[in-house]
Scaffold this motif. Structure first.
Motif, short mmCIF file in Angstrom:
data_model
loop_
_atom_site.label_atom_id
_atom_site.label_comp_id
_atom_site.label_asym_id
_atom_site.label_seq_id
_atom_site.Cartn_x
_atom_site.Cartn_y
_atom_site.Cartn_z
N ARG A 249 0.87 -1.17 -0.10
CA ARG A 249 -0.03 0.00 0.12
C ARG A 249 0.84 1.24 0.07
O ARG A 249 0.62 2.22 -0.90
CB ARG A 249 -0.77 0.03 1.26
CG ARG A 249 -1.93 1.25 1.50
CD ARG A 249 -2.22 1.57 2.88
NE ARG A 249 -1.26 1.69 3.64
CZ ARG A 249 -0.94 1.41 4.98
NH1 ARG A 249 -2.21 0.83 5.75
NH2 ARG A 249 -0.04 1.71 5.75
N ASP A 250 1.94 1.15 0.95
CA ASP A 250 2.66 2.36 0.86
C ASP A 250 3.48 2.84 -0.25
O ASP A 250 3.69 3.80 -0.76
CB ASP A 250 3.53 2.45 2.24
CG ASP A 250 2.95 2.55 3.49
OD1 ASP A 250 1.61 2.67 3.45
OD2 ASP A 250 3.48 2.28 4.46
N ARG A 251 3.86 1.55 -0.97
CA ARG A 251 4.70 1.75 -2.13
C ARG A 251 3.85 2.20 -3.21
O ARG A 251 4.26 2.97 -3.97
CB ARG A 251 5.30 0.30 -2.35
CG ARG A 251 6.39 0.40 -3.53
CD ARG A 251 7.31 -0.86 -3.59
NE ARG A 251 6.36 -2.02 -3.85
CZ ARG A 251 6.92 -3.08 -4.05
NH1 ARG A 251 8.22 -3.43 -3.84
NH2 ARG A 251 6.30 -4.50 -4.33
N GLY A 252 2.70 1.78 -3.25
CA GLY A 252 1.65 2.07 -4.35
C GLY A 252 1.32 3.73 -4.19
O GLY A 252 0.96 4.31 -5.35
N GLU A 253 1.62 4.29 -3.08
CA GLU A 253 1.07 5.45 -2.63
C GLU A 253 2.42 6.44 -3.01
O GLU A 253 2.40 7.66 -2.63
CB GLU A 253 0.52 5.77 -1.50
CG GLU A 253 -0.75 5.09 -1.20
CD GLU A 253 -1.20 5.29 0.32
OE1 GLU A 253 -0.67 5.83 1.27
OE2 GLU A 253 -2.53 4.73 0.48
N GLY A 254 3.35 5.69 -3.58
CA GLY A 254 4.81 6.62 -3.70
C GLY A 254 5.50 7.03 -2.33
O GLY A 254 6.24 8.14 -2.37
N LEU A 255 5.36 6.50 -1.25
CA LEU A 255 6.08 6.82 -0.32
C LEU A 255 7.26 6.32 0.03
O LEU A 255 8.24 6.59 1.09
CB LEU A 255 5.16 6.38 1.03
CG LEU A 255 3.85 6.76 1.11
CD1 LEU A 255 3.09 6.30 2.52
CD2 LEU A 255 3.83 8.27 1.20
N GLN A 256 7.84 5.22 -0.89
CA GLN A 256 8.99 4.75 -0.98
C GLN A 256 9.35 4.06 0.43
O GLN A 256 10.60 4.40 1.23
CB GLN A 256 10.13 5.62 -1.27
CG GLN A 256 9.91 6.20 -2.51
CD GLN A 256 11.10 7.37 -3.22
OE1 GLN A 256 11.59 7.85 -2.24
NE2 GLN A 256 11.45 7.23 -4.48
N PRO A 257 8.54 3.33 0.96
CA PRO A 257 8.74 2.72 2.25
C PRO A 257 9.95 1.72 2.12
O PRO A 257 10.54 0.94 1.30
CB PRO A 257 7.62 1.51 2.50
CG PRO A 257 7.12 1.37 1.18
CD PRO A 257 7.49 2.54 0.37
N THR A 258 10.73 1.54 3.35
CA THR A 258 11.79 0.45 3.57
C THR A 258 11.08 -0.71 3.70
O THR A 258 10.08 -1.05 4.24
CB THR A 258 12.75 1.08 4.96
OG1 THR A 258 11.90 0.95 5.87
CG2 THR A 258 13.27 2.29 4.59
N ILE A 259 11.80 -1.78 3.31
CA ILE A 259 11.41 -3.35 3.58
C ILE A 259 11.34 -3.50 4.90
O ILE A 259 12.26 -3.20 5.55
CB ILE A 259 12.34 -4.21 2.80
CG1 ILE A 259 12.34 -4.01 1.33
CG2 ILE A 259 11.93 -5.66 3.03
CD1 ILE A 259 13.31 -5.03 0.41
#
Length: 313
Positions: A249-259
């Motif tokens: 979800r966070d990656r889809g929102e462009g937040l560039q989350p860490t793994i």
């Protein structure tokens, strides 16, 4: 549940010194039992998913628990059908005249929002204030723990620069505390939050018993001495794929989350994660139900009084 032993058995004092709950035959013969009333204030957007997670943990106990679901307000939900909310959730006004054995307040996706900007902040304050007079023990989870520290101890919001996400190793403190009954010295638990819970800060600023900490994640579990307020800063209720769903979800929102740390095999999001915290989560909730709720609550909830509670374990 307690061990029932003959009156004056020599082993009784030894077991009690280890905080093992031992009940004499005399007390057992007069004990009255009824279902526990537990209220869940569900602040998460996907209410069906969250209620299922918590009900799964509450079900792993020999105690009969009557559950009621509470919503914070009547605003329309984007993630839960209105029919579900109307059929299964109550408004606070419908329960505020009643007493409950336990209250669980879930987390909420508000880690980067200031408390005064939370639309239902005043309503949440009213519920937490009400719980002091109407609930035997309240369990605050993740964001709710941070909110409770503000409302109960006037501690300011502390936010990390980066989101804490992953599965972390924790060390227990005070192995004989009832909430830690049966815990290994070290255990795993997931976190997903921006809130910062420093062990040193909480020790210096509150009277809380710090029960479990992590070098990376800080305080995981804490309790007031009377066990009427319990703080869990992580997510023992999470399923094996919950952190994965949040990462996608966070990656889809462009937040560039860490793994998420220590979560995926080989730190590869394409590989199937597994839950390494499930047993501890069930044990934590069983201990809370038994030692903080069942052993503390009055048989007649209409006789609820703060005089019923002590700090003795």
């Amino acid at each position: 549940m307690p061990i029932r032993v003959p009156d004056q058995l020599p082993a009784t004092d030894i077991l009690r010194s280890e905080s093992i709950f031992v009940m004499s035959e005399t007390r057992a013969s007069t004990q009255m039992i009824r279902p526990l009333r537990v209220l869940i204030l569900n602040l998460m957007p996907k209410k069906i998913e969250t209620e299922t997670q918590f009900l799964r943990l509450l079900s792993n106990s020999p105690l009969q628990v009557d559950i009621e679901l509470l919503r914070i307000d009547n605003r329309p939900s984007k993630n839960t059908p209105i029919e579900h909310l109307d059929n299964f959730y109550r408004q606070f006004e419908a329960v505020k005249e009643r007493n409950f054995d336990g209250l669980i307040i879930t987390g909420a996706p508000l880690g980067l929002v200031q408390f005064e900007d939370v639309i239902y902040w005043d309503h949440l304050k009213s519920i937490m204030s009400w719980a002091k007079e109407h609930v035997t023990s309240t369990l605050y989870v993740c964001w709710a723990a941070q909110a409770a520290l503000k409302l109960l101890y006037d501690l300011p919001k502390k936010t990390r620069k980066e989101k804490l996400s992953g599965v972390y190793n924790h060390e227990i403190h005070n192995a004989y505390h009832p909430l830690l009954r049966g815990f290994d010295d070290n255990f795993l638990a997931p976190h997903s939050r921006y809130a910062d819970f420093s062990a040193q800060y909480l020790s210096e600023s509150t009277d809380l018993d710090i029960l479990a900490t992590s070098p990376e994640a800080g305080v995981y579990l804490a309790s007031t001495p009377d066990k009427r307020n319990v703080f869990v800063t992580g997510h023992p209720e999470y399923e094996s794929h919950t952190l994965h769903k949040e990462f996608i979800r966070d990656r889809g929102e462009g937040l560039q989350p860490t793994i998420p740390l220590n979560y995926y095999p080989e730190d590869n999001p394409d590989l199937e994660p597994s839950a390494s915290w499930r047993s501890h989560g069930h044990l934590l909730f069983s201990n809370w139900l038994n030692y903080c709720v069942y052993q503390q609550t009055p048989y007649d909830l209409e006789q609820f009084s703060e005089e019923n509670f002590t700090t003795n374990e």
